[in-house]
Design a protein around this motif. Sequence first.
Motif, PDB file in Angstrom:
ATOM      1  N   THR A 228       0.837  -1.195   0.000  1.00 20.43           N
ATOM      2  CA  THR A 228       0.000   0.000   0.000  1.00 20.43           C
ATOM      3  C   THR A 228       0.868   1.239   0.000  1.00 20.43           C
ATOM      4  O   THR A 228       1.851   1.303   0.726  1.00 20.43           O
ATOM      5  CB  THR A 228      -0.899   0.034   1.242  1.00 20.43           C
ATOM      6  N   THR A 229       0.481   2.187  -0.834  1.00 23.15           N
ATOM      7  CA  THR A 229       1.133   3.492  -0.802  1.00 23.15           C
ATOM      8  C   THR A 229       0.220   4.426  -0.051  1.00 23.15           C
ATOM      9  O   THR A 229      -0.905   4.684  -0.476  1.00 23.15           O
ATOM     10  CB  THR A 229       1.368   4.031  -2.219  1.00 23.15           C
ATOM     11  N   MET A 230       0.654   4.932   1.079  1.00 20.25           N
ATOM     12  CA  MET A 230      -0.170   5.795   1.919  1.00 20.25           C
ATOM     13  C   MET A 230       0.216   7.242   1.678  1.00 20.25           C
ATOM     14  O   MET A 230       1.392   7.586   1.720  1.00 20.25           O
ATOM     15  CB  MET A 230       0.018   5.446   3.403  1.00 20.25           C
ATOM     16  N   ILE A 231      -0.800   8.060   1.444  1.00 23.79           N
ATOM     17  CA  ILE A 231      -0.569   9.483   1.225  1.00 23.79           C
ATOM     18  C   ILE A 231      -1.367  10.240   2.259  1.00 23.79           C
ATOM     19  O   ILE A 231      -2.584  10.133   2.305  1.00 23.79           O
ATOM     20  CB  ILE A 231      -0.983   9.905  -0.190  1.00 23.79           C
ATOM     21  N   VAL A 232      -0.708  10.976   3.075  1.00 24.11           N
ATOM     22  CA  VAL A 232      -1.383  11.769   4.088  1.00 24.11           C
ATOM     23  C   VAL A 232      -1.060  13.228   3.811  1.00 24.11           C
ATOM     24  O   VAL A 232       0.108  13.611   3.774  1.00 24.11           O
ATOM     25  CB  VAL A 232      -0.918  11.382   5.512  1.00 24.11           C
ATOM     26  N   VAL A 233      -2.106  14.021   3.604  1.00 22.08           N
ATOM     27  CA  VAL A 233      -1.921  15.433   3.295  1.00 22.08           C
ATOM     28  C   VAL A 233      -2.640  16.249   4.349  1.00 22.08           C
ATOM     29  O   VAL A 233      -3.848  16.122   4.518  1.00 22.08           O
ATOM     30  CB  VAL A 233      -2.464  15.767   1.895  1.00 22.08           C
TER      31      VAL A 233
ATOM     32  N   ASN B 207     -12.098  23.053  -6.927  1.00 21.68           N
ATOM     33  CA  ASN B 207     -11.579  23.622  -8.175  1.00 21.68           C
ATOM     34  C   ASN B 207     -10.051  23.549  -8.256  1.00 21.68           C
ATOM     35  O   ASN B 207      -9.389  24.462  -8.757  1.00 21.68           O
ATOM     36  CB  ASN B 207     -12.037  25.074  -8.359  1.00 21.68           C
ATOM     37  N   LYS B 208      -9.497  22.444  -7.735  1.00 23.22           N
ATOM     38  CA  LYS B 208      -8.062  22.212  -7.838  1.00 23.22           C
ATOM     39  C   LYS B 208      -7.803  21.088  -8.834  1.00 23.22           C
ATOM     40  O   LYS B 208      -8.662  20.241  -9.087  1.00 23.22           O
ATOM     41  CB  LYS B 208      -7.463  21.831  -6.478  1.00 23.22           C
ATOM     42  N   LYS B 209      -6.608  21.101  -9.389  1.00 25.91           N
ATOM     43  CA  LYS B 209      -6.218  20.073 -10.347  1.00 25.91           C
ATOM     44  C   LYS B 209      -5.088  19.241  -9.739  1.00 25.91           C
ATOM     45  O   LYS B 209      -4.136  19.788  -9.181  1.00 25.91           O
ATOM     46  CB  LYS B 209      -5.762  20.715 -11.652  1.00 25.91           C
TER      47      LYS B 209
ATOM     48  N   ASN C 175       0.953  16.651  -7.378  1.00 28.87           N
ATOM     49  CA  ASN C 175       0.997  18.114  -7.507  1.00 28.87           C
ATOM     50  C   ASN C 175      -0.429  18.666  -7.569  1.00 28.87           C
ATOM     51  O   ASN C 175      -1.231  18.249  -8.401  1.00 28.87           O
ATOM     52  CB  ASN C 175       1.759  18.520  -8.768  1.00 28.87           C
ATOM     53  N   ILE C 176      -0.721  19.601  -6.692  1.00 34.97           N
ATOM     54  CA  ILE C 176      -2.065  20.188  -6.623  1.00 34.97           C
ATOM     55  C   ILE C 176      -1.966  21.657  -7.028  1.00 34.97           C
ATOM     56  O   ILE C 176      -1.241  22.432  -6.396  1.00 34.97           O
ATOM     57  CB  ILE C 176      -2.645  20.074  -5.206  1.00 34.97           C
TER      58      ILE C 176
ATOM     59  N   LEU D 204       1.224  22.477  -2.317  1.00 36.84           N
ATOM     60  CA  LEU D 204       1.688  22.316  -3.683  1.00 36.84           C
ATOM     61  C   LEU D 204       1.905  20.858  -4.048  1.00 36.84           C
ATOM     62  O   LEU D 204       1.572  20.438  -5.139  1.00 36.84           O
ATOM     63  CB  LEU D 204       2.989  23.105  -3.896  1.00 36.84           C
ATOM     64  N   SER D 205       2.514  20.078  -3.143  1.00 36.28           N
ATOM     65  CA  SER D 205       2.853  18.699  -3.486  1.00 36.28           C
ATOM     66  C   SER D 205       2.666  17.790  -2.281  1.00 36.28           C
ATOM     67  O   SER D 205       2.719  18.231  -1.134  1.00 36.28           O
ATOM     68  CB  SER D 205       4.308  18.589  -3.970  1.00 36.28           C
ATOM     69  N   ALA D 206       2.464  16.505  -2.554  1.00 43.35           N
ATOM     70  CA  ALA D 206       2.408  15.492  -1.496  1.00 43.35           C
ATOM     71  C   ALA D 206       3.283  14.331  -1.922  1.00 43.35           C
ATOM     72  O   ALA D 206       3.269  13.945  -3.091  1.00 43.35           O
ATOM     73  CB  ALA D 206       0.973  15.029  -1.263  1.00 43.35           C
TER      74      ALA D 206
END
Length: 332
Positions: free
Chosen positions: A13-18, A75-77, A88-89, A23-25
């Motif tokens: 599992t790749t866990m991403i916590v923001v 409204n973010k990409k 990248n957000i 700008l980036s995670a």
Amino acid sequence: MLKKKKVLALLTTTMIVVGSLGLSAYGASVSKTLQAYYGTSRIIIDGKDVTNTIEPFIVDGTTYIPLRAVANAFNKKVEWNALTSTANITEDLTQVNQYYQAEILKRDVKIMELESKVKSLEKELEAKKEITLSDLQKQLNKDHDKYKKVEFDITLSGSKSKITVKIETDLHDFSKEWKELKDSHKVSYLQDIVDDILDAYPDASVTGYIRDIDAKKDILDFSVDKKGKVSIDTKSSSSGTLAGLEDDLNDDFYDYFKKEKIDFDIELKGTKNDITFYVDLKNSSSSKAWEKLTSGDKKAFMKEIHDDIADEYKKANIEGFVYYGDKELYEY
């Protein structure tokens, strides 16, 4: 109690916590076995429940939601870089532009609505401004001082509820032009004047007349019905006799050939059923000028006299002649 429970076994599992939408995670690869619980949380954005499209889950007491779905909601990409395991957000300018364009459109519509209301209020205020008879008279003379080459002067008298219209002209100058006007032309001219009066005073009773200031006599009366429609009554001969009609014809036609300098008298003979009119040229210069006229001009002149007589005596047989002394120059 949990409404719904699912166990999710992940070999890798790749866990991403923001913590926030920065700008980036960055993601670090580890291997863990997790238990995830679904259906216990709701996501509401701007008062709208989006739980079905952004389904959250809980792992070890922490609630996780899909990063891309949440970013899109604001409204973010989101762009994922697989090489660096980086999300990248950034601002989604397309959605931002659409939002502001929609807001601008709403504003423009509101402005148009307000402008329309302002114009409507201005018209109401203008309508409430009561024009005086004197001001209305000035406006009528400005708008209706001339009709088909005949000049007029308009005078209003009376009250705002009962208005008399006096229209003066000088048939010494406009006799030929006046005779060329048909009754329908006269009605049309008067109707325009009456319409303007009734626009200012809708409840007014309007009557009037047209007067020849040269002959100092009225040549037409008119009245207005309840619907604002004009009807006219052309003045008949002064006495109702051939002699009276003869006087009227001489008054009306004496300057018909003013430019050509042709002087003449008109004489009527006969009865009301058979009428002969004579145009007697007064001098040799008038006779010569008559001969120079085109046949069309001669015929038109004689026809006008004929038609005026026929207006008075509709059942009469009418014929006409032009004489100089004892010499007959023309027969109609």
